[in-house]
Design a protein around this motif. Structure first.
Motif, PDB file in Angstrom:
ATOM      1  N   ASN A 248       0.769  -0.973  -0.417  1.00  0.00           N
ATOM      2  CA  ASN A 248       0.310   0.474   0.095  1.00  0.00           C
ATOM      3  C   ASN A 248       1.000   1.437  -0.087  1.00  0.00           C
ATOM      4  O   ASN A 248       0.558   2.876  -0.377  1.00  0.00           O
ATOM      5  N   LEU A 249       1.892   1.342   0.243  1.00  0.00           N
ATOM      6  CA  LEU A 249       3.253   2.015   0.290  1.00  0.00           C
ATOM      7  C   LEU A 249       3.556   2.470  -0.880  1.00  0.00           C
ATOM      8  O   LEU A 249       3.812   3.828  -1.106  1.00  0.00           O
ATOM      9  N   LEU A 250       3.679   1.573  -1.724  1.00  0.00           N
ATOM     10  CA  LEU A 250       3.744   1.722  -3.469  1.00  0.00           C
ATOM     11  C   LEU A 250       2.536   3.111  -3.585  1.00  0.00           C
ATOM     12  O   LEU A 250       2.752   4.038  -4.385  1.00  0.00           O
ATOM     13  N   TYR A 251       1.113   2.918  -3.129  1.00  0.00           N
ATOM     14  CA  TYR A 251      -0.152   3.427  -3.760  1.00  0.00           C
ATOM     15  C   TYR A 251       0.702   4.757  -3.673  1.00  0.00           C
ATOM     16  O   TYR A 251       0.463   6.125  -4.142  1.00  0.00           O
ATOM     17  N   TRP A 252       0.599   4.622  -2.008  1.00  0.00           N
ATOM     18  CA  TRP A 252       1.097   6.430  -0.990  1.00  0.00           C
ATOM     19  C   TRP A 252       2.100   7.042  -1.712  1.00  0.00           C
ATOM     20  O   TRP A 252       1.774   7.823  -1.568  1.00  0.00           O
ATOM     21  N   ASN A 253       3.443   6.740  -2.352  1.00  0.00           N
ATOM     22  CA  ASN A 253       4.556   7.112  -3.094  1.00  0.00           C
ATOM     23  C   ASN A 253       4.451   7.014  -4.141  1.00  0.00           C
ATOM     24  O   ASN A 253       5.526   6.998  -5.089  1.00  0.00           O
ATOM     25  N   ASN A 254       3.219   6.901  -4.761  1.00  0.00           N
ATOM     26  CA  ASN A 254       2.574   7.452  -6.421  1.00  0.00           C
ATOM     27  C   ASN A 254       4.392   6.657  -7.588  1.00  0.00           C
ATOM     28  O   ASN A 254       4.250   7.134  -8.394  1.00  0.00           O
ATOM     29  N   GLU A 255       4.420   5.296  -6.384  1.00  0.00           N
ATOM     30  CA  GLU A 255       4.806   4.162  -7.242  1.00  0.00           C
ATOM     31  C   GLU A 255       4.445   3.813  -8.381  1.00  0.00           C
ATOM     32  O   GLU A 255       2.855   3.480  -8.187  1.00  0.00           O
ATOM     33  N   GLN A 256       5.080   3.044  -9.559  1.00  0.00           N
ATOM     34  CA  GLN A 256       4.033   2.185  -9.999  1.00  0.00           C
ATOM     35  C   GLN A 256       3.827   0.668  -9.615  1.00  0.00           C
ATOM     36  O   GLN A 256       5.056   0.006  -9.504  1.00  0.00           O
ATOM     37  N   TYR A 257       2.758   0.087 -10.534  1.00  0.00           N
ATOM     38  CA  TYR A 257       2.698  -1.753 -10.123  1.00  0.00           C
ATOM     39  C   TYR A 257       1.676  -2.194 -11.694  1.00  0.00           C
ATOM     40  O   TYR A 257       0.998  -1.272 -12.476  1.00  0.00           O
ATOM     41  N   PHE A 258       1.555  -3.134 -11.480  1.00  0.00           N
ATOM     42  CA  PHE A 258       0.971  -3.409 -12.436  1.00  0.00           C
ATOM     43  C   PHE A 258      -0.314  -4.260 -11.630  1.00  0.00           C
ATOM     44  O   PHE A 258      -1.165  -4.139 -10.813  1.00  0.00           O
ATOM     45  N   GLY A 259      -1.857  -4.054 -12.469  1.00  0.00           N
ATOM     46  CA  GLY A 259      -3.372  -4.661 -11.827  1.00  0.00           C
ATOM     47  C   GLY A 259      -3.068  -5.875 -12.505  1.00  0.00           C
ATOM     48  O   GLY A 259      -3.890  -5.195 -14.308  1.00  0.00           O
ATOM     49  N   PHE A 260      -3.398  -6.247 -12.337  1.00  0.00           N
ATOM     50  CA  PHE A 260      -3.884  -8.463 -13.125  1.00  0.00           C
ATOM     51  C   PHE A 260      -5.659  -8.517 -12.943  1.00  0.00           C
ATOM     52  O   PHE A 260      -6.120  -8.516 -11.420  1.00  0.00           O
ATOM     53  N   GLY A 261      -5.912  -8.765 -13.837  1.00  0.00           N
ATOM     54  CA  GLY A 261      -7.196  -9.676 -12.818  1.00  0.00           C
ATOM     55  C   GLY A 261      -8.489  -8.112 -13.283  1.00  0.00           C
ATOM     56  O   GLY A 261      -8.062  -7.287 -13.795  1.00  0.00           O
ATOM     57  N   ALA A 262      -9.855  -8.759 -13.169  1.00  0.00           N
ATOM     58  CA  ALA A 262     -10.950  -8.059 -14.115  1.00  0.00           C
ATOM     59  C   ALA A 262     -11.479  -7.369 -13.393  1.00  0.00           C
ATOM     60  O   ALA A 262     -11.710  -7.255 -12.200  1.00  0.00           O
ATOM     61  N   GLY A 263     -11.293  -6.082 -13.904  1.00  0.00           N
ATOM     62  CA  GLY A 263     -11.833  -4.886 -13.498  1.00  0.00           C
ATOM     63  C   GLY A 263     -10.085  -4.228 -12.125  1.00  0.00           C
ATOM     64  O   GLY A 263     -10.452  -2.843 -11.608  1.00  0.00           O
ATOM     65  N   SER A 264      -9.208  -4.510 -12.402  1.00  0.00           N
ATOM     66  CA  SER A 264      -8.222  -3.968 -11.880  1.00  0.00           C
ATOM     67  C   SER A 264      -8.310  -3.184 -12.242  1.00  0.00           C
ATOM     68  O   SER A 264      -7.908  -2.457 -13.677  1.00  0.00           O
ATOM     69  N   HIS A 265      -7.517  -2.377 -11.667  1.00  0.00           N
ATOM     70  CA  HIS A 265      -6.310  -0.942 -11.907  1.00  0.00           C
ATOM     71  C   HIS A 265      -4.598  -0.744 -11.593  1.00  0.00           C
ATOM     72  O   HIS A 265      -4.481  -1.652 -10.778  1.00  0.00           O
ATOM     73  N   GLY A 266      -4.237  -0.593 -12.928  1.00  0.00           N
ATOM     74  CA  GLY A 266      -2.630  -0.675 -13.184  1.00  0.00           C
ATOM     75  C   GLY A 266      -1.562   1.093 -13.017  1.00  0.00           C
ATOM     76  O   GLY A 266      -2.539   1.892 -13.370  1.00  0.00           O
ATOM     77  N   TYR A 267      -0.306   0.929 -12.901  1.00  0.00           N
ATOM     78  CA  TYR A 267      -0.201   2.349 -13.004  1.00  0.00           C
ATOM     79  C   TYR A 267       1.444   2.167 -13.461  1.00  0.00           C
ATOM     80  O   TYR A 267       2.266   1.872 -13.454  1.00  0.00           O
ATOM     81  N   VAL A 268       0.980   1.846 -15.378  1.00  0.00           N
ATOM     82  CA  VAL A 268       2.518   1.275 -16.046  1.00  0.00           C
ATOM     83  C   VAL A 268       3.048   1.769 -16.852  1.00  0.00           C
ATOM     84  O   VAL A 268       1.919   2.519 -17.912  1.00  0.00           O
TER      85      VAL A 268
END
Length: 375
Positions: A248-268
């Motif tokens: 969760n610190l990845l989100y709050w530190n505004n880092e990039q991440y994969f989102g896999f699966g139906a309806g998921s969100h990512g920052y790629v």
């Protein structure tokens, strides 16, 4: 790439407040979904930097899968996402469908962190919000998780629930303290469209505590958890020292991440991406193209700066000025001097030479602070 979120959209029960992408698991094509998920992961990793440091499997309810399906899911994650760089591996679970077999499977596949959806410890209140487990279920599975070797367990609690009193909230916190989880996430109820609670609210049948009482509840949460040795490190999250959620610190530190699966969100690759939500649409799209994305928004520099501030300020440690400069080659003060000065004068923001951060009052009025940094 630092993290991967994997969405399992199946549930045995639908909670009355939940607006996440989910469906009843009965008669759903779970195996076809898992096959599509693996294909999407393979394609995503082939096109991007895949040095994954954190994995978070959420839902829905990942533990709604039966033992065989759950094993298949863990095998997929092991084949493609688990690597030497991995620092944290979390799976969400509900007390009523987590069992010893699944706990042993998780440990054997290197899961390091368990996140339990508890919400409250009063059986009547649990029924009122659509949760099928009981207080006894929580104690039973928590003990079994400890016996299986989990030494990093987080529990979710909620406040501002229908007919919930401060006394009931205090009781839930006191009971949680007997379990001594390493981490606690505690959220105020948000009534979202397309939920059972939303429909009840429109009919005038949802009796919620008022805003003043909800604020008093939040004050109670903070004081009780801090008194018991938990650090308030993010608006809704508390942890014993060293057990903050890395993912969760990845989100709050505004880092990039994969989102896999139906309806998921990512920052790629500097794009905010969204996957197809309906299960059959997701499966068909992945089968046809190897990808599941239905939308991608290129994040502009201005948006990155705004996100850096309103996400970073959720952390009680605030936004570090040096890190901000390293990312954007400009000073926060050069962009937002008037906003910062006004918020400091209002007692909502604290500033020193190293950072800006929410004050105690600012924690309660976080949205007012965040809006100041949005155009």
């Amino acid at each position: 790439m630092k993290g991967a979120y994997v969405h399992i959209p199946f549930c045995e029960h639908i909670c009355y407040y939940c607006d996440f992408n989910k469906v009843f698991i009965e008669k759903q094509p779970v195996d076809d979904y898992l096959n599509a998920l693996e294909k999407e992961i393979i394609e995503g990793l082939s096109e991007n930097d895949s040095r994954i440091e954190t994995i978070f499997i959420g839902g829905g309810t990942p533990t709604a899968l039966d033992n065989k399906q759950f094993h298949k899911l863990l095998q997929i994650i092991e084949r493609h996402l688990v690597a030497s760089e991995l620092k944290e591996y979390t799976i969400e679970a509900n007390p009523e469908n987590l069992n010893e077999t699944k706990l042993k499977l998780m440990r054997s596949y290197g899961v390091t962190r368990l996140s339990l959806g508890v919400q409250a410890f009063q059986n009547d209140l649990l029924k009122e919000i659509g949760r099928p487990h009981s207080r006894t279920d929580v104690f039973d599975i928590f003990q079994k998780a400890r016996q299986a070797g989990f030494n990093n367990i987080s529990i979710d609690l909620m406040f501002g629930l229908p007919n919930q009193t401060e006394k009931m909230l205090k009781e839930s916190i006191d009971i949680a303290m007997t379990l001594q989880p390493e981490h606690i996430s505690i959220y105020s109820l948000q009534v979202e469209p397309k939920t059972i609670f939303y429909n009840r609210m429109k009919k005038g049948k949802l009796h919620l505590p008022g805003q003043d009482i909800e604020a008093e509840m939040f004050e109670l949460v903070i004081s009780e958890l801090e008194k018991n040795g938990y650090t308030h490190y993010e608006i809704s999250n508390f942890a014993k020292n060293g057990f903050e959620s890395r993912h969760n610190l990845l989100y709050w530190n505004n880092e990039q991440y994969f989102g896999f699966g139906a309806g998921s969100h990512g920052y790629v690759k500097d794009n905010r991406v969204v996957n197809a939500g309906p299960i059959k649409n997701y499966i068909k799209l992945v089968e046809d193209t190897g990808r599941a994305q239905t939308a991608a928004h290129p994040v502009t520099r201005k948006e990155k700066i705004e996100e850096e501030l309103f996400l970073g300020l959720r952390k009680l440690s605030g936004v570090q000025k040096k890190r901000f400069y390293e990312k954007f080659q400009c000073q926060i003060e050069d962009l937002y001097s008037e906003e910062i000065k006004r918020l400091v004068e209002q007692g909502l923001l604290y500033e020193d030479e190293d950072k800006i951060a929410l004050t105690r009052q600012g924690v309660f009025l976080g949205n007012d602070v965040f809006e100041a940094f949005l155009a």
